[in-house]
Design a protein around this motif. Structure first.
Motif, short mmCIF file in Angstrom:
data_model
loop_
_atom_site.label_atom_id
_atom_site.label_comp_id
_atom_site.label_asym_id
_atom_site.label_seq_id
_atom_site.Cartn_x
_atom_site.Cartn_y
_atom_site.Cartn_z
N ILE A 89 0.84 -1.20 0.00
CA ILE A 89 0.00 0.00 0.00
C ILE A 89 0.88 1.25 0.00
O ILE A 89 0.64 2.20 -0.75
N THR A 90 1.92 1.24 0.83
CA THR A 90 2.84 2.36 0.88
C THR A 90 3.57 2.51 -0.46
O THR A 90 3.80 3.63 -0.94
N PHE A 91 3.92 1.38 -1.06
CA PHE A 91 4.57 1.41 -2.37
C PHE A 91 3.64 2.04 -3.42
O PHE A 91 4.07 2.89 -4.20
N GLY A 92 2.38 1.59 -3.41
CA GLY A 92 1.42 2.15 -4.35
C GLY A 92 1.19 3.63 -4.13
O GLY A 92 1.02 4.41 -5.08
N ARG A 108 -6.45 6.46 1.81
CA ARG A 108 -5.92 6.90 3.10
C ARG A 108 -6.24 5.88 4.20
O ARG A 108 -5.43 5.61 5.08
N GLY A 109 -7.44 5.29 4.13
CA GLY A 109 -7.82 4.29 5.11
C GLY A 109 -6.97 3.03 4.98
O GLY A 109 -6.56 2.43 5.97
N LEU A 110 -6.71 2.62 3.73
CA LEU A 110 -5.84 1.47 3.50
C LEU A 110 -4.42 1.72 4.00
O LEU A 110 -3.80 0.86 4.61
N LEU A 111 -3.95 2.94 3.76
CA LEU A 111 -2.60 3.30 4.21
C LEU A 111 -2.53 3.31 5.72
O LEU A 111 -1.54 2.85 6.32
N LYS A 112 -3.58 3.81 6.37
CA LYS A 112 -3.65 3.83 7.83
C LYS A 112 -3.58 2.41 8.39
O LYS A 112 -2.86 2.13 9.36
N GLU A 113 -4.32 1.50 7.77
CA GLU A 113 -4.33 0.10 8.21
C GLU A 113 -2.98 -0.56 7.95
O GLU A 113 -2.49 -1.36 8.76
N SER A 114 -2.35 -0.19 6.83
CA SER A 114 -1.10 -0.81 6.43
C SER A 114 0.05 -0.45 7.37
O SER A 114 0.86 -1.30 7.73
N VAL A 115 0.12 0.83 7.77
CA VAL A 115 1.23 1.27 8.63
C VAL A 115 0.84 1.26 10.10
O VAL A 115 1.62 1.68 10.96
N ASN A 116 -0.40 0.82 10.39
CA ASN A 116 -0.84 0.58 11.77
C ASN A 116 -0.79 1.84 12.64
O ASN A 116 -0.14 1.86 13.68
N VAL A 117 -1.48 2.89 12.19
CA VAL A 117 -1.62 4.09 13.01
C VAL A 117 -3.09 4.23 13.41
O VAL A 117 -3.97 3.57 12.85
N ILE A 123 -1.80 11.21 7.58
CA ILE A 123 -1.30 9.95 7.04
C ILE A 123 -0.49 10.16 5.77
O ILE A 123 0.49 9.45 5.51
N VAL A 124 -0.87 11.16 4.97
CA VAL A 124 -0.11 11.45 3.75
C VAL A 124 1.28 11.97 4.10
O VAL A 124 2.28 11.56 3.50
N ARG A 125 1.34 12.84 5.08
CA ARG A 125 2.64 13.36 5.53
C ARG A 125 3.51 12.24 6.10
O ARG A 125 4.72 12.19 5.85
#
Length: 446
Positions: A89-92, A108-117, A123-125
């Motif tokens: 997800i971070t790569f994408g 943004r929700g996927l990224l939040k779940e992926s990096v576990n915050v 989240i973008v920053r």
């Protein structure tokens, strides 16, 4: 139809499915004749095991990475490690930024779940910080390792080795190419302070968690301003580095470290303490460790690194919360308090669930493999915990396991990377329980 199906898939299911697809693609690529040094196709199980181990940043192998895989195969492996370490997800997200595409709320929700915050705010920053920080740390690590390896090999090979092992260390993967020199991991560099300290620094930085990166960047060295999560991570990480180092030195000073100088023994004791969380490199022969040292290594592997990082295990925050809860229970304190803050009850119940799930997987897998093969129980437990905690350390028994046992380790590596509890909950998070509470009745505990 595809859009409707995508909307019905939860974020956790999307991540689990994404990792499965990446593993499958990696498997197919590694099966091609071009991926093997001999130029012949690799069997499906070996390719699947290697692809899973690389994508799940584990490091367990059934073939020697240098001797079996060609340059093409090694590049596939290190690419899978990088994608698996940061999360696809971070790569994408990085590609979206490069193409200057708008980041949707779902992304943004996927990224939040992926990096576990905890929330999507900032989240973008944070993702930008992850990408830039990864490039910086891996780049610096590659330069230092290249200069060290240059003494023992041609520059072009030293550069390649520097890049490969820097990525492998930062992503806590544990894959190495030292089989080219007949070495087992970094045993040949166990007296080289620069190489060992560089690898340990990359392991710790990659395993400390991306949220902690952000907190440290914002508040610098002002400990009081850190979030509670950051404080717990830093203090627990220091304890888990210092105490095991002392224990390894005491346990092995007259055994495995007997022929080493005092400083070299201390360096290797520190490496033994750091690498199980969860990098998989080793500067000493794991099989030659005493039983007590192997058991200590299993404990460290089980704990693992920090949430939202490249590391695996139950995470240091889980063990910290459980110990603090035990303290509050023994002292009959109301609530779990630390650093003048009170933890929410949900954190305690989740920590207990993660610990129990992880332990149950390890116990069941150990039992099943012991049924399949007549091996020493400690040896089986070592590799099982290494797999489910995505560590990659082994006593050397992995290549000799029967196919069914290898499949068990593959499943453990996958669940360990995705998150065993999160994976299980992904199939129930859309269900709604009836708003009815059953009558309460007491039972005896303990």
């Amino acid at each position: 139809m595809f859009a409707k199906a995508r909307n019905n898939i939860s974020q956790m299911q999307m991540i689990a499915l994404g990792f499965f697809c990446i593993i499958l693609i990696g498997t197919l690529l590694l099966m091609t004749p071009a991926a093997s040094r001999s130029g012949t196709p690799t069997d499906f199980l070996t390719a699947l095991f290697t692809s899973t181990s690389a994508t799940c940043v584990t490091g367990l192998v059934v073939t020697n990475t240098y001797l079996h895989w060609s340059l093409f195969g090694q590049i596939i492996i290190i690419t899978l490690i990088q994608i698996g370490g940061l999360g696809f997800i971070t790569f994408g997200f990085g590609f979206s930024l490069f193409l200057r595409k708008k980041i949707t709320l779902r992304q943004r929700g996927l990224l939040k779940e992926s990096v576990n915050v905890l929330n999507t705010g900032g989240i973008v920053r944070l993702a930008r910080l992850i990408l830039r920080g990864t490039l910086l740390f891996e780049g610096v690590g590659a330069i230092i390792l290249t200069l060290c390896f240059w003494r023992d090999m041609p520059f072009h090979q030293a550069l390649y080795y520097g890049i490969f092992h820097s990525i492998s260390a930062f992503c806590n993967a544990g894959f190495d190419l030292m089989g080219a020199f007949g070495m087992s991991s970094f045993i040949g560099y166990n007296a080289n302070w620069v190489v060992c300290l560089t690898l340990m620094a990359l392991i710790l930085i990659g395993g400390i968690g991306f949220f902690v990166w952000s907190d440290l960047k914002e508040h610098k060295l002002h400990f009081r301003k850190y979030a509670l999560h950051t404080k717990i991570v830093l203090v627990t990480s220091v304890i888990l580095a210092v105490v095991p180092t002392i224990l390894f030195w005491i346990l092995e000073r007259h055994a495995l470290f007997a022929d080493m100088s005092g400083s070299q023994a201390l360096l290797n004791a520190l490496f033994c303490a750091v690498t199980p969380r969860t990098a998989g490199f080793n500067t000493t022969d794991i099989a030659s460790l005493s039983q007590s040292s192997q058991f200590l290594t299993i404990i460290l592997m089980f704990i693992g690194g920090c949430p939202g990082s490249t590391a695996g295990g139950i995470k240091v925050t889980t063990i910290a919360v459980l110990i603090l809860y035990l303290r509050s229970t023994l002292t009959r304190t109301d609530g779990v308090n630390i650093f003048k803050r009170r933890m929410e009850d949900d954190a305690i119940s989740k920590a207990a669930a993660v610990f129990t799930t992880h332990l149950l997987l390890a116990v069941v897998a150990t039992f099943l493999i012991s049924m399949l093969q007549n091996l020493d129980l400690t040896t089986i437990l070592f590799d099982v915990v290494s797999a489910v905690s995505t560590v990659g350390m082994s006593t050397g028994v992995t290549p000799s396991l029967v196919p069914a046992a290898k499949v068990i380790l593959i499943i453990l590596m996958y669940l360990g990377r995705v998150g065993s509890l999160s994976f299980a909950m992904s199939f129930t998070d859309k269900k709604r329980l009836a708003h009815v509470r059953q009558p309460k009745e007491h039972i005896s505990i303990g």
